[in-house]
Design an enzyme around this catalytic site. Structure first.
Site, PDB file in Angstrom:
ATOM      1  CD  GLU A  65      -3.997 -10.391 -18.984  1.00  0.00           C
ATOM      2  OE1 GLU A  65      -5.198 -10.116 -19.125  1.00  0.00           O
ATOM      3  OE2 GLU A  65      -3.522 -10.837 -17.910  1.00  0.00           O
ATOM      4  CE  LYS A 105      -8.461 -12.147 -18.933  1.00  0.00           C
ATOM      5  NZ  LYS A 105      -7.668 -11.131 -18.182  1.00  0.00           N
ATOM      6  CE1 TYR A 158     -10.533 -10.714  -8.770  1.00  0.00           C
ATOM      7  CE2 TYR A 158     -11.997 -11.273 -10.575  1.00  0.00           C
ATOM      8  CZ  TYR A 158     -10.822 -11.484  -9.881  1.00  0.00           C
ATOM      9  OH  TYR A 158      -9.936 -12.446 -10.309  1.00  0.00           O
ATOM     10  CB  CYS A 189      -4.843 -13.602 -16.941  1.00  0.00           C
ATOM     11  SG  CYS A 189      -4.417 -13.166 -15.227  1.00  0.00           S
ATOM     12  CB  SER A 240      10.650  11.808  11.854  1.00  0.00           C
ATOM     13  OG  SER A 240      10.388  10.409  11.847  1.00  0.00           O
ATOM     14  N   GLY A 241      13.571  10.286  12.650  1.00  0.00           N
ATOM     15  CA  GLY A 241      14.081   9.447  13.724  1.00  0.00           C
ATOM     16  C   GLY A 241      13.140   8.308  14.055  1.00  0.00           C
ATOM     17  CB  SER A 289      11.243   8.564   8.176  1.00  0.00           C
ATOM     18  OG  SER A 289      11.838   8.554   9.463  1.00  0.00           O
ATOM     19  CG  ASN A 299      -2.485  19.180  12.287  1.00  0.00           C
ATOM     20  OD1 ASN A 299      -1.796  18.202  12.564  1.00  0.00           O
ATOM     21  ND2 ASN A 299      -3.798  19.181  12.404  1.00  0.00           N
ATOM     22  CB  THR A 353       7.614   8.366   5.869  1.00  0.00           C
ATOM     23  OG1 THR A 353       7.178   9.415   6.729  1.00  0.00           O
ATOM     24  CG2 THR A 353       8.800   8.845   5.049  1.00  0.00           C
TER      25      THR A 353
END
Length: 631
Positions: free
Chosen positions: A44, A110, A116, A146, A330-331, A335, A411, A435
């Site tokens: 399509e 079509k 939606y 479709c 970051s461990g 991530s 922060n 991440t």
């Protein structure tokens, strides 16, 4: 002998790249022709890409789309092609062009326009009303697009009643978990109900937040699977179809003998079926040896999600002209999974990791991040952020006089990291990958202009529990191949932490992710109310808290970068709620005083990135710490 060698041209189109899209269609036609195909079915809107969104409101875009179709038509001489494009007439239509003998022989519009979830086709297209049946050398084919096939009483019913033995369906059906099985079940039902072969070609590739999974299929007149293309990859499927099998099956189907009733019921929705008569091109040297249609394996749920994330990232990076990506390591598991999938999508040389330790970064976090980088073979930079955080404290010292340390200083660490990553992006042209996962984004457990700063959020629609499942899945596959698992085991075993203060754990603020994700699935994706959640056995206080977090953090989600949709209800394209909104399920409405009502039009104090209901200055430090990441 009424046989047809049909090819499904499953290709990866790019919105607005008409030259590349035409070239892909041409190359696929050439390959199909070499295999003896007589008709090739494409996805399509393949010429302009899907979804083209408001580009479809630009007349020059529509003109470029028309010229692309005209330039492609001469390539269809020894093979017929059915190609998706946007047709401009008295209005704009989502259309399929039948290319035959070097020309546009016919066009279908079509009928059913989805409006939606992620679809808003009624914003751009007019609905067609004329079903089309293509007679190609005695084989009759109905052309649908479709959504037409998703309706049990779609145009395919009239086409089959008017003789169509093969129902062609061009599609751009985006992926979400479980969609493949639902789609195949629907197509099998349409084939059996119409006693017709159903051939379905789906788009493949990433387009912004959406991923199209391919998986084009053919079902026979009994609803049995005949052919399946690969998922999440371009593919060309060729299969031999015999229209006589449909004719014989219909002789034994008494439902066919009451077709006039069906026609009468649908007469108000459609014009009479239009028939297009075409001869198969004379082609004496066409390959005719029998071909075995491929049947690509069905993927597991975790394999589907993994491949969707990989393809979505790869196409976003490549189609937008980037060569490399960068992300903070970051461990932690988020991530780690992002980096591992980025390497799978782009190769290790294109992935750059950055360690940004602060005074509260543990040795275990550093060790896990470095171990991950070694396992993946990616380049790693270390940029300590403590001097930056100290500088912030010095600059803001006088402004903060009389206030003790709180969530603000926490922060500032996240925002320092965001600045570092964006600076590297500016300097080297790397795309910043954030991440954060869907669980965090749902409840606002993330920092604006900090860990939310970036260009693409790969895990935006992936809940935390699924992050762990995918990570284990990657490791399991690696072990099965005799390779070192990409994600360190210690990363998977450690309690998750934002690590913005000593000893911090996510569970200090949030409920266990297994419980949180269950509540979020019900509230965010299934639209259950707070009362329904309580009735399902969840603690009323917890439900009220989680629902409040979700509702109050819509403004943060609006500022998040795009990310890959893998659920039926993703933030952004799917779930659209107003930021300014007084509806609070589970909370008693508060009657405003006359003074409050009179002040509604006045400017309010900017509470930085704290959501409504967050602690005000002067609240206890314990309460502020409780909400430390919900800022």
């Amino acid at each position: 002998m009424r046989k047809l060698r049909l090819a499904l041209g499953q290709i990866n189109a790019t919105v607005g790249d008409f030259d590349a899209n035409v070239a892909r269609v041409r190359e696929t036609l050439s390959r199909a022709e070499a295999l003896g195909a007589e008709l090739v079915l494409f996805p399509e809107l393949v010429l302009c890409g899907y979804p083209a969104e408001d580009l479809l409101l630009k007349s020059d875009f529509l003109e470029a789309n028309r010229k692309a179709l005209e330039s492609l038509a001469p390539a269809a001489r020894r093979v017929t092609a059915v190609v998706g494009f946007a047709d401009r007439g008295d209005d704009v239509y989502n259309a399929a062009a039948v290319l035959h003998d070097g020309r546009v022989a016919g066009v279908y519009h079509k009928h059913h326009l989805p409006n939606y979830a992620v679809f808003d086709e009624k914003r751009y297209f007019q609905s067609g009303r004329e079903p089309l049946v293509l007679n190609l050398g005695g084989v009759q084919l109905g052309v649908t697009i479709c959504e037409d096939m998703w309706y049990p009483d779609g145009p395919h019913v009239l086409q089959a009643q008017d003789g169509a033995e093969i129902l062609l369906c061009l599609s751009a059906s985006p992926f979400h978990r479980g969609k493949t099985r639902d789609r195949e079940r629907m197509l099998a039902t349409r084939a059996a109900d119409n006693v017709a072969i159903v051939a379905f070609t789906n788009l493949v590739g990433g387009q912004d937040e959406l991923v199209f999974d391919g998986g084009s299929v053919v079902f026979d007149e009994r609803g049995e699977l005949v052919a399946r293309a690969r998922a999440f990859a371009e593919d060309l499927v060729v299969c031999d179809l015999d229209a006589e099998t449909v004719f014989r099956a219909r002789l034994h189907d008494p439902r066919r003998r009451d077709g006039t009733t069906v026609k009468a019921e649908l007469a108000g929705s459609y014009l009479p079926v239009r028939h297009l008569m075409l001869e198969k091109p004379a082609w004496p040297d066409r390959p005719t040896q029998a071909t075995q249609a491929p049947l690509a394996p069905e993927l597991s749920s975790l394999d589907e999600v993994q491949q969707a994330l990989v393809l979505g990232l790869r196409d976003y990076v490549v189609k937008n002209g980037f060569e490399s990506v960068v992300l903070g390591l970051s461990g932690g598991v988020d991530s780690a999974l992002t980096a591992a999938l980025a390497v799978e999508a782009l190769e290790a040389d294109c992935v750059n990791g950055v360690l940004m330790p602060s005074s509260v970064t543990s040795e275990q976090s550093r060790a896990d991040a470095e171990d991950l980088a070694r396992r993946l073979g990616i380049r790693v930079l270390t940029v300590p952020i403590e001097p930056v955080v100290d500088a912030y404290g010095s600059v803001l010292g006088s402004a903060f006089a009389g206030r003790g340390p709180d969530v603000t200083e926490e922060n500032l660490q996240a925002r320092a990291r965001g600045n570092v990553l964006m600076a590297l992006s500016n300097k080297f042209g790397w795309l910043v990958l954030t991440t954060g996962n869907k669980s965090e984004l749902s409840v606002g457990y993330c920092t604006l202009y900090g860990d939310m700063a970036g260009g693409f959020a790969m895990l935006k629609d992936v809940p935390k529990t699924l992050v762990y499942a995918l990570s284990q899945h990657l490791n399991s596959h690696a072990r099965g191949r005799g390779e070192t698992p990409p994600i360190p085991e210690s990363t998977l075993l450690r309690p998750p932490t934002a690590e913005l203060r000593p000893g911090q754990r996510d569970q200090d603020t949030l409920p266990p992710y297994a419980i949180l994700d269950e509540i979020l699935l019900a509230y965010v994706e299934k639209d259950m109310g707070a009362d329904e959640l309580v009735a399902r056995g969840f603690d009323p206080a917890l439900v009220s808290q989680v629902v409040g977090w979700v509702d109050r953090n819509e403004y943060k989600r609006r500022q998040a970068p795009p990310g890959i949709r893998i659920s039926p209800r993703a933030f952004g394209r799917d779930r659209r709620l107003p930021i300014t909104n007084e509806f609070r399920p589970g909370e008693k409405p508060k009657r405003k005083s006359e003074k409050e009502l009179s002040n509604q039009s006045k400017p309010v104090r900017n509470a930085e990135n704290k959501p409504a209901g967050a602690p005000t200055p002067g609240a206890s430090s314990a309460r502020e710490r409780e909400r430390s990441r919900l800022q």
